[in-house]
Design a protein around this motif. Structure first.
Motif, short mmCIF file in Angstrom:
data_model
loop_
_atom_site.label_atom_id
_atom_site.label_comp_id
_atom_site.label_asym_id
_atom_site.label_seq_id
_atom_site.Cartn_x
_atom_site.Cartn_y
_atom_site.Cartn_z
N GLN A 190 0.82 -1.21 0.00
CA GLN A 190 0.00 0.00 0.00
C GLN A 190 0.86 1.26 0.00
N ALA A 191 1.95 1.23 0.78
CA ALA A 191 2.82 2.41 0.83
C ALA A 191 3.43 2.68 -0.54
N ALA A 192 3.87 1.62 -1.24
CA ALA A 192 4.44 1.80 -2.57
C ALA A 192 3.39 2.32 -3.55
N GLU A 193 2.17 1.81 -3.45
CA GLU A 193 1.10 2.26 -4.35
C GLU A 193 0.68 3.68 -4.04
N TRP A 194 0.50 3.98 -2.76
CA TRP A 194 0.08 5.33 -2.40
C TRP A 194 1.16 6.36 -2.72
N GLY A 195 2.44 5.95 -2.61
CA GLY A 195 3.51 6.89 -2.90
C GLY A 195 3.48 7.39 -4.33
N VAL A 196 2.83 6.62 -5.25
CA VAL A 196 2.79 7.00 -6.66
C VAL A 196 1.46 7.66 -7.02
N PRO A 199 -0.54 9.89 -2.63
CA PRO A 199 0.37 10.22 -1.52
C PRO A 199 -0.33 10.82 -0.32
N ASP A 200 -1.60 11.19 -0.43
CA ASP A 200 -2.32 11.75 0.71
C ASP A 200 -2.95 10.68 1.60
N GLU A 201 -2.91 9.42 1.19
CA GLU A 201 -3.45 8.34 2.02
C GLU A 201 -2.54 8.10 3.21
N ARG A 202 -3.15 7.65 4.35
CA ARG A 202 -2.38 7.37 5.55
C ARG A 202 -2.91 6.09 6.21
N GLY A 204 -2.71 5.54 9.63
CA GLY A 204 -3.34 5.85 10.91
C GLY A 204 -2.79 5.01 12.04
N GLY A 205 -3.21 5.30 13.27
CA GLY A 205 -2.71 4.60 14.44
C GLY A 205 -3.57 3.44 14.90
N ASP A 206 -4.76 3.26 14.28
CA ASP A 206 -5.67 2.19 14.72
C ASP A 206 -5.34 0.89 14.00
N GLN A 207 -4.15 0.36 14.24
CA GLN A 207 -3.74 -0.89 13.62
C GLN A 207 -4.27 -2.08 14.40
N ARG A 208 -4.47 -3.18 13.69
CA ARG A 208 -4.98 -4.39 14.34
C ARG A 208 -3.99 -4.94 15.35
N TYR A 209 -2.72 -4.83 15.06
CA TYR A 209 -1.67 -5.32 15.95
C TYR A 209 -0.87 -4.14 16.50
N VAL A 210 -0.57 -4.22 17.79
CA VAL A 210 0.15 -3.12 18.44
C VAL A 210 1.54 -2.95 17.83
N GLU A 211 2.18 -4.08 17.46
CA GLU A 211 3.53 -4.01 16.93
C GLU A 211 3.62 -3.23 15.62
N LEU A 212 2.49 -3.13 14.90
CA LEU A 212 2.50 -2.44 13.61
C LEU A 212 2.24 -0.94 13.73
N ALA A 213 1.89 -0.48 14.93
CA ALA A 213 1.59 0.94 15.09
C ALA A 213 2.81 1.81 14.80
N SER A 214 3.98 1.38 15.30
CA SER A 214 5.21 2.14 15.05
C SER A 214 5.55 2.16 13.57
N LEU A 215 5.39 1.00 12.90
CA LEU A 215 5.65 0.95 11.46
C LEU A 215 4.69 1.86 10.70
N ALA A 216 3.42 1.82 11.08
CA ALA A 216 2.44 2.67 10.41
C ALA A 216 2.77 4.15 10.61
N GLY A 221 4.73 9.13 8.14
CA GLY A 221 5.66 10.25 8.05
C GLY A 221 6.36 10.29 6.71
N LEU A 222 6.76 9.11 6.21
CA LEU A 222 7.41 9.04 4.91
C LEU A 222 6.48 9.48 3.80
N LEU A 223 5.22 9.03 3.86
CA LEU A 223 4.24 9.44 2.84
C LEU A 223 3.98 10.94 2.90
N GLY A 224 3.99 11.47 4.12
CA GLY A 224 3.78 12.91 4.25
C GLY A 224 4.91 13.70 3.60
N ARG A 225 6.15 13.26 3.85
CA ARG A 225 7.28 13.96 3.22
C ARG A 225 7.26 13.79 1.71
N LEU A 226 6.86 12.60 1.25
CA LEU A 226 6.78 12.38 -0.20
C LEU A 226 5.71 13.26 -0.83
#
Length: 436
Positions: A190-196, A199-202, A204-216, A221-226
């Motif tokens: 999704q990040a690769a697709e949205w980056g092209v 780029p306004d897609e995000r 968000g912090g409501d991830q199904r798994y807690v471990e993925l919140a930091s990655l999200a 942030g990367l999508l925002g800078r892009l």
């Protein structure tokens, strides 16, 4: 030199690590089980020997404080099979055994109670006491072979079970790891697709798994800078296009007005100015196209045969011949045209009679050759012709010296390249692009 095994996927690495942990635990359990099994078998052998020796001692006939024989009992056949009865060092009852076993029993007679392993047998010595004084010995023996076979069979069974468990565990671990990493792969896609395209897609912090919140959070942030870079690029491109094209348009309009009342000599000069304005306009388009390709990474597709035939000129001098099979490249057709246009223009300057354009596929790329039958390009100029500003005054071609440089930049921005084939006997420019 030993090369380390390279594990290329996280899924395989995690699966192998988990398998290594399971293997270590199985080894620990197998070792513990082996020790317990050996201890229990030894205890069983020892207990059996004690019981038999004590049963034999109950049948010994003692007179005047000395053992003189063995009384009859219902278990004589069992007692006689591997039981020795000694008075001092003299055997008063012994089984029919090999001489080597008899010598072991004779050596053990009269010693304190203990166990000894000899010739694949275990011996137990039970002292016969009268008034606290040892007057004889009972020596009992047991064959260790059945116990060893039991131990070996059990250990082989444990090994087979462990191997089967490990063989079955690895596919399960790979499946479980793949399922666990699937959300990460989906977020990456999704990040690769949205980056092209979005780029306004995000995430968000409501991830199904807690471990993925930091990655999200990091990906957002990367999508925002892009998105900010893309907005700046579009704004800068629009301003650059406007700021450069406006004066060019004015110059072109003034040239048109001056040509109406100009002399023949002036008309020629004004025509040259108009041609240069058109060339500059094309250079601006090429620069903007290269910038968009490098920043957005949008992949198009073009038919090589169609693009090459747009340059074909079967008549006139020099004539342009196209030799190509149906091929596709992962680049927009207008970008391929912009890459080839300066190359073809350069070939037309120096060709004697013919320009030959050929295309072929080499693995994952398509090679497009533009050859002319004019003077061969010197080796020392094979790279200099791609330097911005290199012109006829430096020994190159007529022009401002930007066409080939921009063509190479466009090719490299599309994961390709533009070079001079120095192995050919004619001047050959080779454009390499990713195959579609």
């Amino acid at each position: 030199m030993t090369r380390r095994l390279r594990v290329r996927t996280l899924r395989t690495r995690v699966s192998l690590l988990a398998l290594a942990v399971i293997t270590a635990w199985l080894l620990i359990l197998a070792t513990g089980l082996s020790l317990v099994l050996v201890s229990r078998l030894n205890q069983q052998v020892n207990d059996g020997l004690r019981v038999r020796a004590q049963a034999a001692s109950a049948t010994v006939v003692v007179r005047a404080g000395q053992p003189v024989g063995v009384g009859e009992s219902a278990t004589d056949s069992e007692l006689d099979s591997s039981i020795w009865v000694y008075r001092g060092g003299t055997a008063i009852a012994r089984p029919p055994v090999a001489a080597a076993l008899q010598r072991v029993a004779d050596a053990l007679a009269g010693t304190p109670a203990h166990f000894a392993d000899r010739h694949g047998r275990r011996f137990y010595v039970l002292p016969l006491l009268t008034h606290g004084r040892q007057v004889g010995s009972i020596v009992a023996a047991a064959d260790l072979d059945p116990y060893e076979r039991t131990r070996d069979t059990a250990l082989i069974g444990v090994g087979i079970v462990a191997v089967l468990m490990l063989a079955g565990a690895y596919p399960v671990l790979r499946f479980a790891t793949g399922r666990a990493l699937r959300p990460v792969g989906e977020m990456t896609r999704q990040a690769a697709e949205w980056g092209v395209v979005a780029p306004d897609e995000r995430f968000g912090g409501d991830q199904r798994y807690v471990e993925l919140a930091s990655l999200a959070k990091s990906l957002d942030g990367l999508l925002g800078r892009l998105a900010a870079v893309l907005r700046h690029e579009r704004h800068a491109s629009a301003e650059l296009s406007h700021e450069l094209r406006t004066p060019l348009s004015r110059v072109a309009a003034q040239v048109e007005l001056l040509m109406d009342n100009a002399s023949a000599a002036q008309r020629q000069e004004l025509q040259e100015i108009r041609t240069n304005c058109a060339a500059m306009d094309g250079i601006i388009d090429t620069l903007l196209a290269a910038a968009r390709t490098e920043l957005t990474g949008v992949v198009g597709r073009a038919s090589v045969d169609a693009v090459l035939r747009s340059f074909a000129a079967p008549t006139g001098r020099p004539r342009t011949v196209v030799e190509s099979e149906p091929l596709l490249v992962e680049v927009d057709d207008d970008l391929v045209v912009r890459m080839l246009a300066p190359v073809v223009e350069n070939a037309r300057r120096y060709a004697a009679r013919t320009i030959t354009m050929t295309a072929r596929r080499r693995g994952t790329v398509v090679e497009i050759d533009v050859a002319n039958d004019g003077p061969r390009l010197p080796h020392d100029l094979a790279e200099r012709v791609f330097e911005p500003g290199f012109s006829a005054r430096d020994g190159g071609h007529d022009g401002v010296g930007l066409g080939l440089a921009l063509a190479r930049r466009l090719a490299r921005s599309a994961d390709g390249d533009l070079v001079v084939d120095e192995s050919s006997e004619h001047t050959v420019f080779r454009l390499t692009l990713p195959a579609g």
